[in-house]
Design a protein around this motif. Structure first.
Motif, PDB file in Angstrom:
ATOM      1  N   VAL A 110      32.385 -34.986  69.978  1.00  0.00           N
ATOM      2  CA  VAL A 110      32.733 -35.375  68.608  1.00  0.00           C
ATOM      3  C   VAL A 110      32.123 -34.363  67.641  1.00  0.00           C
ATOM      4  O   VAL A 110      31.076 -33.767  67.913  1.00  0.00           O
ATOM      5  CB  VAL A 110      32.248 -36.798  68.271  1.00  0.00           C
ATOM      6  CG1 VAL A 110      32.869 -37.816  69.216  1.00  0.00           C
ATOM      7  CG2 VAL A 110      30.736 -36.906  68.298  1.00  0.00           C
ATOM      8  N   VAL A 111      32.778 -34.184  66.510  1.00  0.00           N
ATOM      9  CA  VAL A 111      32.318 -33.203  65.521  1.00  0.00           C
ATOM     10  C   VAL A 111      32.465 -33.787  64.129  1.00  0.00           C
ATOM     11  O   VAL A 111      33.370 -34.576  63.856  1.00  0.00           O
ATOM     12  CB  VAL A 111      33.099 -31.873  65.653  1.00  0.00           C
ATOM     13  CG1 VAL A 111      34.572 -32.051  65.334  1.00  0.00           C
ATOM     14  CG2 VAL A 111      32.487 -30.774  64.784  1.00  0.00           C
ATOM     15  N   GLN A 112      31.569 -33.409  63.251  1.00  0.00           N
ATOM     16  CA  GLN A 112      31.631 -33.768  61.832  1.00  0.00           C
ATOM     17  C   GLN A 112      31.538 -32.488  61.010  1.00  0.00           C
ATOM     18  O   GLN A 112      30.918 -31.513  61.430  1.00  0.00           O
ATOM     19  CB  GLN A 112      30.491 -34.707  61.449  1.00  0.00           C
ATOM     20  CG  GLN A 112      29.101 -34.139  61.715  1.00  0.00           C
ATOM     21  CD  GLN A 112      27.980 -34.963  61.138  1.00  0.00           C
ATOM     22  OE1 GLN A 112      27.944 -35.214  59.934  1.00  0.00           O
ATOM     23  NE2 GLN A 112      27.044 -35.399  61.989  1.00  0.00           N
ATOM     24  N   CYS A 113      32.157 -32.504  59.819  1.00  0.00           N
ATOM     25  CA  CYS A 113      32.133 -31.327  58.936  1.00  0.00           C
ATOM     26  C   CYS A 113      31.662 -31.726  57.543  1.00  0.00           C
ATOM     27  O   CYS A 113      32.164 -32.684  56.958  1.00  0.00           O
ATOM     28  CB  CYS A 113      33.521 -30.710  58.823  1.00  0.00           C
ATOM     29  SG  CYS A 113      34.016 -29.820  60.284  1.00  0.00           S
ATOM     30  N   SER A 207      19.959 -38.206  55.629  1.00  0.00           N
ATOM     31  CA  SER A 207      21.057 -37.379  55.122  1.00  0.00           C
ATOM     32  C   SER A 207      22.371 -37.849  55.734  1.00  0.00           C
ATOM     33  O   SER A 207      22.394 -38.515  56.779  1.00  0.00           O
ATOM     34  CB  SER A 207      20.828 -35.919  55.499  1.00  0.00           C
ATOM     35  OG  SER A 207      21.053 -35.736  56.890  1.00  0.00           O
ATOM     36  N   PRO A 208      23.505 -37.513  55.105  1.00  0.00           N
ATOM     37  CA  PRO A 208      24.806 -37.860  55.700  1.00  0.00           C
ATOM     38  C   PRO A 208      24.971 -37.352  57.130  1.00  0.00           C
ATOM     39  O   PRO A 208      25.542 -38.046  57.971  1.00  0.00           O
ATOM     40  CB  PRO A 208      25.800 -37.200  54.748  1.00  0.00           C
ATOM     41  CG  PRO A 208      25.107 -37.236  53.423  1.00  0.00           C
ATOM     42  CD  PRO A 208      23.664 -36.963  53.746  1.00  0.00           C
ATOM     43  N   GLN A 209      24.473 -36.145  57.420  1.00  0.00           N
ATOM     44  CA  GLN A 209      24.593 -35.621  58.779  1.00  0.00           C
ATOM     45  C   GLN A 209      23.940 -36.566  59.781  1.00  0.00           C
ATOM     46  O   GLN A 209      24.516 -36.894  60.828  1.00  0.00           O
ATOM     47  CB  GLN A 209      23.927 -34.247  58.898  1.00  0.00           C
ATOM     48  CG  GLN A 209      23.818 -33.754  60.357  1.00  0.00           C
ATOM     49  CD  GLN A 209      23.112 -32.423  60.519  1.00  0.00           C
ATOM     50  OE1 GLN A 209      23.756 -31.384  60.479  1.00  0.00           O
ATOM     51  NE2 GLN A 209      21.805 -32.434  60.709  1.00  0.00           N
ATOM     52  N   GLY A 213      25.485 -38.979  62.774  1.00  0.00           N
ATOM     53  CA  GLY A 213      25.110 -38.823  64.168  1.00  0.00           C
ATOM     54  C   GLY A 213      24.742 -40.138  64.819  1.00  0.00           C
ATOM     55  O   GLY A 213      25.147 -40.429  65.959  1.00  0.00           O
ATOM     56  N   ALA A 214      23.971 -40.953  64.105  1.00  0.00           N
ATOM     57  CA  ALA A 214      23.568 -42.255  64.637  1.00  0.00           C
ATOM     58  C   ALA A 214      24.781 -43.173  64.806  1.00  0.00           C
ATOM     59  O   ALA A 214      24.893 -43.898  65.803  1.00  0.00           O
ATOM     60  CB  ALA A 214      22.533 -42.898  63.724  1.00  0.00           C
ATOM     61  N   ILE A 215      25.698 -43.141  63.850  1.00  0.00           N
ATOM     62  CA  ILE A 215      26.899 -43.990  63.922  1.00  0.00           C
ATOM     63  C   ILE A 215      27.815 -43.549  65.067  1.00  0.00           C
ATOM     64  O   ILE A 215      28.357 -44.374  65.804  1.00  0.00           O
ATOM     65  CB  ILE A 215      27.653 -43.953  62.577  1.00  0.00           C
ATOM     66  CG1 ILE A 215      26.835 -44.681  61.512  1.00  0.00           C
ATOM     67  CG2 ILE A 215      29.041 -44.583  62.702  1.00  0.00           C
ATOM     68  CD1 ILE A 215      27.333 -44.448  60.111  1.00  0.00           C
ATOM     69  N   PHE A 216      27.961 -42.243  65.243  1.00  0.00           N
ATOM     70  CA  PHE A 216      28.858 -41.740  66.294  1.00  0.00           C
ATOM     71  C   PHE A 216      28.408 -42.196  67.680  1.00  0.00           C
ATOM     72  O   PHE A 216      29.234 -42.508  68.537  1.00  0.00           O
ATOM     73  CB  PHE A 216      28.908 -40.207  66.268  1.00  0.00           C
ATOM     74  CG  PHE A 216      29.528 -39.624  65.030  1.00  0.00           C
ATOM     75  CD1 PHE A 216      30.246 -40.404  64.138  1.00  0.00           C
ATOM     76  CD2 PHE A 216      29.378 -38.271  64.747  1.00  0.00           C
ATOM     77  CE1 PHE A 216      30.797 -39.859  62.991  1.00  0.00           C
ATOM     78  CE2 PHE A 216      29.939 -37.715  63.598  1.00  0.00           C
ATOM     79  CZ  PHE A 216      30.645 -38.509  62.722  1.00  0.00           C
ATOM     80  N   SER A 254      19.924 -43.731  67.569  1.00  0.00           N
ATOM     81  CA  SER A 254      20.932 -44.208  68.516  1.00  0.00           C
ATOM     82  C   SER A 254      20.336 -44.432  69.906  1.00  0.00           C
ATOM     83  O   SER A 254      20.992 -44.974  70.791  1.00  0.00           O
ATOM     84  CB  SER A 254      22.076 -43.188  68.618  1.00  0.00           C
ATOM     85  OG  SER A 254      21.605 -41.967  69.174  1.00  0.00           O
ATOM     86  N   GLY A 255      19.099 -44.014  70.098  1.00  0.00           N
ATOM     87  CA  GLY A 255      18.495 -44.032  71.423  1.00  0.00           C
ATOM     88  C   GLY A 255      18.577 -42.683  72.102  1.00  0.00           C
ATOM     89  O   GLY A 255      17.991 -42.457  73.168  1.00  0.00           O
TER      90      GLY A 255
END
Length: 426
Positions: A110-113, A207-209, A213-216, A254-255
């Motif tokens: 998965v990737v975020q921008c 931060s949003p990043q 990451g935790a949500i993903f 997220s663990g």
């Protein structure tokens, strides 16, 4: 941290000692005399990468250094087919590492921008400075092999909800004021190492990043029916310090490590070119739902004053229970420096400040220590015009392009905001 393991480094073979890097460093972390190679004090460095942007000492075929170019590519973690000059000041590259991981069939990728990437990436493919291209970027990421293309704008909207609520709590019920934004990792590192006595002013929001990451690796893993231990979470950022942030010990809600790997806008361009993708001719594609959805408020995070404006859009309605008269809060927009504004929010006159460029932070922080600052909320951004001018954005080889690029990138984000149906979280 040694220079061999640091995120931001200076190649002494290429450094001419011009000291442009020293002049732009906001924390005086670059040391050396005129005309001799410079050295980075990694304890002071906040990894903003502005030295990388201004560096002019490069590898010349007419005056070949002792170390072959191929060895320099290898040492920097770069692919050997990069067709551009390499400079003395640089960020340790993650391209080789991510290229290998993208070929691993056992990983769900998965990737975020970040917002600012979509107004920077096109410049590395010959398009006009500041061209907005989120959907071509999404298409390119999918072609690179990512299973889900999500967006940091989604979690920027979550940050707004959290930060706006926290501000209201502090203002109405009593809390440490002024509250500081917490989304810029270089600013946070600076505060930790220089003004630790003011850390209570920092928002508790990640931060949003890092929220993304935790949500993903929790909700995202659930909706995709994958084991989070088998997920690769990548972010594309305009910032060279986000790599440091993702590796902080506490970023494992997220663990697992919430964000496994961070690449910059420039590094994404390297990957696209290496894969033979014709960016200009790509058909536009959407981000994946639901973690790729976002509002205009999330979009403007990438410009100085954008975090403040986004928080006020949502905070206004949380306080007044009424629609904000206008979502465009031009009083908080601007350029480098320190500026203040007053925003009427129901019966409350909210006093806010925006610090753009970390060199402008110390006087503000000193006034707070002396009890002379009566602001409620202050946005701090390390880079001169916010994230659009980040150290990981496309390098502007000629100084005369800088103002045009920064102006166009900012305007691209505000235009994107204007054209989106949703302007804020309601």
């Amino acid at each position: 941290m040694s220079n061999d393991t640091a995120i931001i480094r200076i190649d002494e073979e290429l450094c001419t000692g011009c000291r442009r890097c020293s002049e732009v460093c906001p924390v005086d972390a670059i040391e050396g005399k005129d005309g001799v190679p410079q050295h980075i004090d990694t304890d002071k460095c906040v990894m903003c990468g502005q030295c990388v942007q201004v560096c002019k000492g490069y590898y010349s075929v007419y005056d070949e250094p002792a170390t072959p170019l191929s060895k320099k590519y290898y040492d920097r973690g770069m692919l050997d087919n990069v067709e551009e000059p390499i400079f003395a000041a640089y960020k340790a590259c993650q391209v080789k590492k991510i290229k290998d991981l993208l070929e691993n069939k056992d990983l769900f990728k998965v990737v975020q921008c970040a917002p600012a990437v979509r107004v920077g990436i096109s410049e590395d493919f010959g398009l006009p400075l500041g061209t907005l291209n989120p959907k071509k970027m999404a298409a390119a990421l999918r072609k690179l092999g990512f299973d889900r293309v999500y967006d940091t704008n989604f979690s920027a909207d979550l940050t707004i909800m959290e930060e706006g609520s926290e501000l209201i709590e502090r203002v109405t019920k009593g809390g440490t004021l002024p509250m500081f934004t917490s989304c810029c990792p270089a600013w946070v590192k600076y505060l930790e190492q220089t003004y630790p006595e003011l850390l209570d002013h920092l928002s508790t929001c990640k931060s949003p990043q890092q929220m993304a990451g935790a949500i993903f690796k929790t909700y995202g893993a659930k909706i995709n029916n994958v084991n989070p231990a088998k997920m690769l979470s990548v972010s594309v950022m305009p910032c060279t310090c986000k790599d440091f942030e993702s590796g902080r010990e506490e970023m494992k809600d997220s663990g697992y490590r919430d964000v496994d790997l961070v690449i910059t806008t420039r590094e994404l361009a390297y990957l696209i070119k290496d894969s033979g993708i014709d960016f200009k001719e790509l058909e536009e594609e959407e981000f994946d739902d639901p973690l790729g959805m976002y509002t205009g408020a999330g979009t403007i995070f990438g410009a100085t004053g954008g975090v403040m404006e986004a928080a006020l859009r949502t905070g206004y309605e949380l306080i007044t229970k009424k629609q904000i008269p206008s979502v465009d809060l031009s009083a908080v927009r601007g350029g480098e420096g320190f500026r203040t504004a007053e925003v009427q929010v129901g019966d409350l006159k909210l006093k806010v400040g925006i610090v753009s460029g970390l060199k402008n932070a110390a006087p503000v922080l000193e006034s707070i220590k002396k009890g002379e600052c009566d602001l409620h909320f202050i946005e701090f951004m390390t880079c001169p015009i916010g994230c659009v001018s980040g150290g990981g954005q496309p390098k502007l080889l000629l100084d005369e392009y800088k103002e045009e690029a920064y102006t166009n990138r900012k305007q691209g984000l505000y235009d994107h905001d204007s054209n989106l149906k949703l302007k804020k979280i309601t």
